[in-house]
Design a protein around this motif. Structure first.
Motif, PDB file in Angstrom:
ATOM      1  N   ASN A  60       2.363  -8.668 -11.514  1.00  0.00           N
ATOM      2  CA  ASN A  60       2.636  -7.854 -10.477  1.00  0.00           C
ATOM      3  C   ASN A  60       1.277  -7.410 -10.183  1.00  0.00           C
ATOM      4  O   ASN A  60       1.216  -7.793  -8.635  1.00  0.00           O
ATOM      5  N   GLN A  61       0.710  -7.081 -10.182  1.00  0.00           N
ATOM      6  CA  GLN A  61      -1.092  -7.155 -10.195  1.00  0.00           C
ATOM      7  C   GLN A  61      -1.354  -8.046  -9.009  1.00  0.00           C
ATOM      8  O   GLN A  61      -1.998  -8.079  -8.329  1.00  0.00           O
ATOM      9  N   SER A  62      -1.018  -9.063  -9.575  1.00  0.00           N
ATOM     10  CA  SER A  62      -1.493 -10.394  -9.040  1.00  0.00           C
ATOM     11  C   SER A  62      -0.960 -10.569  -7.997  1.00  0.00           C
ATOM     12  O   SER A  62      -1.805 -10.634  -6.751  1.00  0.00           O
TER      13      SER A  62
ATOM     14  N   TYR B 207       0.505  -1.796  -9.310  1.00  0.00           N
ATOM     15  CA  TYR B 207       0.947  -1.921  -8.229  1.00  0.00           C
ATOM     16  C   TYR B 207       2.343  -2.918  -8.859  1.00  0.00           C
ATOM     17  O   TYR B 207       2.815  -2.724 -10.192  1.00  0.00           O
ATOM     18  N   SER B 208       3.436  -2.485  -8.343  1.00  0.00           N
ATOM     19  CA  SER B 208       4.803  -2.617  -9.012  1.00  0.00           C
ATOM     20  C   SER B 208       5.157  -3.735  -8.526  1.00  0.00           C
ATOM     21  O   SER B 208       4.658  -4.941  -7.934  1.00  0.00           O
ATOM     22  N   SER B 209       6.093  -4.414  -9.556  1.00  0.00           N
ATOM     23  CA  SER B 209       6.925  -5.840  -9.119  1.00  0.00           C
ATOM     24  C   SER B 209       7.136  -5.505  -7.321  1.00  0.00           C
ATOM     25  O   SER B 209       7.603  -6.664  -7.010  1.00  0.00           O
ATOM     26  N   SER B 210       8.160  -4.620  -7.228  1.00  0.00           N
ATOM     27  CA  SER B 210       9.289  -4.841  -6.221  1.00  0.00           C
ATOM     28  C   SER B 210       7.639  -4.146  -5.308  1.00  0.00           C
ATOM     29  O   SER B 210       6.980  -2.718  -5.192  1.00  0.00           O
ATOM     30  N   TRP B 211       7.948  -4.983  -4.085  1.00  0.00           N
ATOM     31  CA  TRP B 211       7.071  -4.133  -2.611  1.00  0.00           C
ATOM     32  C   TRP B 211       7.617  -2.968  -1.998  1.00  0.00           C
ATOM     33  O   TRP B 211       7.636  -2.591  -0.941  1.00  0.00           O
ATOM     34  N   ASN B 212       9.447  -3.166  -2.516  1.00  0.00           N
ATOM     35  CA  ASN B 212      10.370  -1.643  -1.440  1.00  0.00           C
ATOM     36  C   ASN B 212      10.012  -0.204  -2.524  1.00  0.00           C
ATOM     37  O   ASN B 212      10.568   0.571  -2.249  1.00  0.00           O
TER      38      ASN B 212
ATOM     39  N   VAL C  95       0.728  -1.149   0.668  1.00  0.00           N
ATOM     40  CA  VAL C  95       0.073   0.166   0.226  1.00  0.00           C
ATOM     41  C   VAL C  95       0.864   1.516  -0.081  1.00  0.00           C
ATOM     42  O   VAL C  95       0.445   2.467  -1.006  1.00  0.00           O
ATOM     43  N   ASP C  96       1.925   0.923   0.944  1.00  0.00           N
ATOM     44  CA  ASP C  96       2.915   2.197   0.492  1.00  0.00           C
ATOM     45  C   ASP C  96       3.774   2.845  -0.161  1.00  0.00           C
ATOM     46  O   ASP C  96       4.183   3.739  -0.634  1.00  0.00           O
ATOM     47  N   LEU C  97       4.161   2.131  -0.837  1.00  0.00           N
ATOM     48  CA  LEU C  97       5.700   1.551  -1.606  1.00  0.00           C
ATOM     49  C   LEU C  97       5.507   1.163  -2.564  1.00  0.00           C
ATOM     50  O   LEU C  97       6.577   1.773  -3.762  1.00  0.00           O
ATOM     51  N   ALA C  98       4.399   0.433  -3.653  1.00  0.00           N
ATOM     52  CA  ALA C  98       4.668   0.473  -4.402  1.00  0.00           C
ATOM     53  C   ALA C  98       3.457   0.193  -5.472  1.00  0.00           C
ATOM     54  O   ALA C  98       3.037   0.188  -6.087  1.00  0.00           O
ATOM     55  N   THR C  99       3.050   1.362  -4.861  1.00  0.00           N
ATOM     56  CA  THR C  99       1.807   1.971  -6.064  1.00  0.00           C
ATOM     57  C   THR C  99       1.770   3.143  -4.834  1.00  0.00           C
ATOM     58  O   THR C  99       2.155   3.981  -4.491  1.00  0.00           O
ATOM     59  N   THR C 100       1.163   4.433  -6.578  1.00  0.00           N
ATOM     60  CA  THR C 100       0.582   5.511  -5.747  1.00  0.00           C
ATOM     61  C   THR C 100      -0.839   6.074  -5.456  1.00  0.00           C
ATOM     62  O   THR C 100      -1.079   5.186  -6.027  1.00  0.00           O
ATOM     63  N   GLN C 101      -1.030   6.917  -4.413  1.00  0.00           N
ATOM     64  CA  GLN C 101      -2.433   7.066  -3.967  1.00  0.00           C
ATOM     65  C   GLN C 101      -3.309   7.132  -4.946  1.00  0.00           C
ATOM     66  O   GLN C 101      -3.182   8.006  -6.394  1.00  0.00           O
ATOM     67  N   GLY C 102      -4.776   6.109  -5.335  1.00  0.00           N
ATOM     68  CA  GLY C 102      -5.562   6.409  -5.965  1.00  0.00           C
ATOM     69  C   GLY C 102      -5.532   5.130  -7.391  1.00  0.00           C
ATOM     70  O   GLY C 102      -5.729   5.382  -8.356  1.00  0.00           O
ATOM     71  N   SER C 103      -3.864   5.505  -7.989  1.00  0.00           N
ATOM     72  CA  SER C 103      -3.731   4.931  -9.013  1.00  0.00           C
ATOM     73  C   SER C 103      -4.526   3.059  -9.887  1.00  0.00           C
ATOM     74  O   SER C 103      -4.820   2.676 -10.367  1.00  0.00           O
TER      75      SER C 103
END
Length: 555
Positions: free
Chosen positions: A377-379, A361-366, A350-358
Motif C-alpha cells: 500500500n505504501q509503495s 496510506y491505505s490500499s484503496s485510494w477511495n 492525499v485526500d482520501l487514502a491517509t490522515t494528515q500527518g500520518s
C-alpha cells in the motif's frame, strides 16, 4: 489498414475528436506547490524507511514481503531522479548489499522470486552510474531468462525447465517471448506480471547499455503480450496457458486489473525511446486511451484507480503513464488528459487514502485511510507522490453539458500544451463522440475478423546506431554459474547469430480476442505486500497459492 488503427487515422482522431476531462473525475488538478509535493513524497518515503530492518535491508516478514522491498528500492532511485539529486544513493547501495546477503536464506539467491530488484538495479545503474547495479540487474535478468519461451523452445516443443509440451502457435502466431509465472515444472501459465516485468527490465537494460541481447528480449516480450493478451478493447488480459493440452486457454479472472496494461505501456514507451518505431508509438496511444477510460478499474467514473472488489490501488499504471510522457511516447493531444488523470490519483492519495500527518496510506485510494503500515500500500502511494513531482502548470479542460470550463492549476509535466484539447476516451459521456468511436471500433473489429492474424514484424537490428552487436563479454553472466538454471554457453548466448532470439521478433499485434480477464481474490499476505504474481519460485519452495493481487506493486 492492418490490425491497429493507422498512424494517420489515429492522429486525425486525436486532433478532431476533441475530448475534455469528464466532469465525474474527482479533482483533475493539483493545487499543491512542487516544493510541497517533494516534501510529501519524502515524508512517505521516510515513514517506509522506519520499517526497514537495518540488518537485512528488508521490510518485516521478508519471506512474504521481500518483493515489496525491491519495489521500494526503485522508488528511492526514482525520487532522486525526479528531484535531480542523490539523496538516497548510499542508502540504496546499502540496502542492495544487505538484501543480497540475506535473501539467499529465503531461497531467493540472486534476487529470484521477483523482478522488482532488477527494475531497481536498472534504474540505479542509469541514475548513479555504479557498475555494481549492472551485476544486480543481470542477476535478475539471467534468473528469469531460462523461463522465457525462446524460438528454439517452440521449435523443440519443450524447454528443460518445464515438463510440459509447449504449443507452437496460438491463432497462428508463435508463443515465443512469453515468461512463465513460476518455476513449477507442470505450470504452463505465462502471465503479464512475469512477461511484462521482463519486458520492462530488458528494455531498461537495453536503454542503459546499448546491448542488443536486451533489446531482442524486450521485443519478444512485447510481441507475446500484444499478439496474445491484448484484447479488442486494447486492454491487456492477465495470462495464457501455453501447453498443448491447454489449447491457448486464457487465465480465468474476475476483474480486469490496471497494472497489466500499465506494464505493456511502460515497456513499449522505453522501446520507443530507443528505436523511434512508429508502430510502438501508435499502439501506446491506443493503450493509454483505453486504460484511462476503462471503467473496470475506476469506481463510479470518478477517475480513481480501484481494482477489483476491494477497490485496490495500483502504482504501475501511473508509473507507466509518466514513463510514456518523459520519453515523448504520447502525442500532445493526449498529454493533458494524462496529466489530469495523474492529478486525480494524486489528490485521491492525499485526500482520501491517509490522515494528515500520518504518512501511512491505505490500499484503496477511495478511502478510508489506513492506520497501519503495509509495504504494498505504501509503495503504491509513494509511486503517485513521486510522479507528481514533475507535474508543472497546465490547464485541465473540464467537460460540461453545454460548455467547457478551464481550470488552471499547478499540475502536469509540460506547460507547452496548456490549452490542449484531449484525445478520445473510451466510455466518455458525449453522445456524438461515443457514436463516432463506436463506428470506428466496429470497423476495427470487422477488419480483424476478415483478415488472418499476421504479426507486424519488428526487424531485429532496427534500432538506434548506439546498439552494439551481442558479444561474449556482453552476455556472459555476472552471477555464479551455479545460480543460473543453465549457463549461457548451453543456451547459445555467445554470439548474436546464436542468441535465443536469433530468429528475430515480431511487433505488436493482437489476435482480436475479446475475452476479458481479471484475477482471483488476493490472500491477506498478498494484500500486505506478499508474493507477486510473477514470482519465479521452485516447487521445493512450497510457494503459497498464486494470487494476482492488485495491491502489489512488486512484480
Amino acid at each position: 489498414m492492418g490490425p491497429f488503427i493507422s498512424g494517420i487515422l489515429l492522429a486525425s482522431l486525436l486532433r478532431t475528436v476533441a475530448q475534455q476531462v469528464p466532469t465525474s473525475w474527482r479533482k483533475p488538478n493539483i493545487t499543491v506547490s512542487p516544493a510541497d509535493r517533494v516534501s510529501l513524497a519524502e515524508a512517505a518515503i521516510q515513514e517506509a524507511i522506519t520499517f526497514i530492518d537495518t540488518t537485512n535491508g528488508l521490510f518485516p516478514d521478508p519471506e512474504n514481503s521481500y518483493g515489496g522491498s525491491g519495489a521500494f528500492y526503485s522508488q528511492l532511485v526514482e525520487f532522486d531522479m525526479a528531484t535531480n539529486q542523490t539523496q538516497y544513493e548510499s542508502l540504496v547501495e546499502q540496502y542492495f548489499f544487505l538484501a543480497a546477503k540475506n535473501l539467499g536464506g529465503l531461497g531467493a539467491t540472486n534476487f529470484t522470486g521477483t523482478l522488482n530488484y532488477g527494475h531497481a538495479a536498472a534504474l540505479a545503474l542509469s541514475a548513479y552510474k555504479n557498475s555494481q547495479y549492472r551485476v544486480y540487474a543481470d542477476q535478475v535478468w539471467w534468473a528469469v531468462q531460462p523461463y522465457t519461451v525462446a524460438p528454439s523452445d517452440v521449435k523443440a516443443g519443450f524447454m528443460t525447465q518445464k515438463n510440459i509440451t509447449i504449443i507452437s502457435t496460438c491463432a497462428g502466431i508463435t508463443v515465443a517471448g512469453g515468461t512463465f509465472r513460476d518455476k513449477t515444472p507442470s505450470d504452463s501459465l505465462v502471465n503479464v506480471l512475469s512477461t511484462g516485468g521482463y519486458l520492462v527490465l530488458s528494455a531498461l537494460l537495453a536503454e542503459a547499455t546499448g546491448e542488443a541481447i536486451y533489446l531482442h528480449a524486450a521485443e519478444a516480450s512485447a510481441n507475446f503480450l500484444t499478439n496474445h493478451l491484448l484484447n479488442a478493447k486494447h486492454i491487456v488480459q492477465d495470462g495464457m496457458y501455453v501447453s498443448t493440452t491447454d489449447s491457448c486457454q486464457l487465465a480465468a479472472e474476475i476483474n480486469q486489473i490496471s497494472y497489466n496494461t500499465g506494464l505493456l505501456i511502460e515497456g513499449l514507451a522505453i522501446l520507443y525511446s530507443i528505436s523511434s518505431n512508429s508502430s510502438f508509438f501508435d499502439l501506446i496511444q491506443q493503450l493509454v486511451t483505453a486504460a484511462i477510460g476503462n471503467s473496470a478499474w475506476q469506481e463510479n467514473g470518478n477517475g480513481i484507480i480501484a481494482n477489483g472488489v476491494a477497490k485496490s490501488s495500483d502504482g504501475l499504471l501511473p508509473r507507466a503513464l509518466i514513463t510514456a510522457m518523459t520519453r515523448n511516447a504520447v502525442a500532445p493531444a493526449l498529454q493533458s488528459i494524462i496529466k489530469a488523470y495523474l492529478s486525480v490519483q494524486y489528490n485521491a492519495v492525499v485526500d482520501l487514502a491517509t490522515t494528515q500527518g500520518s504518512n501511512l496510506y491505505s490500499s484503496s485510494w477511495n478511502g478510508p485511510p489506513s492506520t497501519s503500515f503495509s509495504p504494498g500500500n505504501q509503495s503504491n502511494a509513494i509511486q503517485v507522490l513521486i510522479n507528481s513531482i514533475g507535474l508543472n502548470n497546465h490547464t485541465a479542460v473540464i467537460q460540461t453539458n453545454h460548455t467547457t470550463v478551464s481550470e488552471t492549476s499547478t499540475s502536469a509535466m509540460s506547460a507547452s500544451h496548456k490549452s490542449s484539447q484531449i484525445g478520445p476516451i473510451v466510455g466518455s459521456v458525449v453522445g456524438g463522440l461515443i457514436l463516432l468511436l463506436g463506428i470506428l471500433a466496429g470497423i476495427f473489429i470487422c477488419m480483424q475478423t476478415l483478415q488472418s492474424p499476421t504479426p507486424f514484424i519488428i526487424t531485429p537490428g532496427a534500432q538506434s546506431s548506439n546498439f552494439n552487436q551481442v558479444k561474449t563479454s556482453a552476455v556472459e553472466p555476472i552471477v555464479p554459474a551455479a545460480a543460473i538454471p543453465l549457463p549461457p554457453s548451453k543456451l547459445g548466448l555467445v554470439t548474436q547469430s546464436s542468441t535465443r532470439y536469433d530468429q528475430g521478433s515480431s511487433s505488436a499485434q493482437h489476435t482480436g480476442s475479446a475475452a476479458t480477464a481479471s484475477p482471483p481474490g488476493a490472500s491477506q499476505s498478498d494484500l500486505e505486500g506478499g508474493w507477486a504474481a510473477d514470482q519465479l519460485y521452485s516447487a521445493s519452495d512450497e510457494p503459497p497459492e498464486y494470487h494476482a493481487s492488485p495491491t502489489i506493486i512488486s512484480r
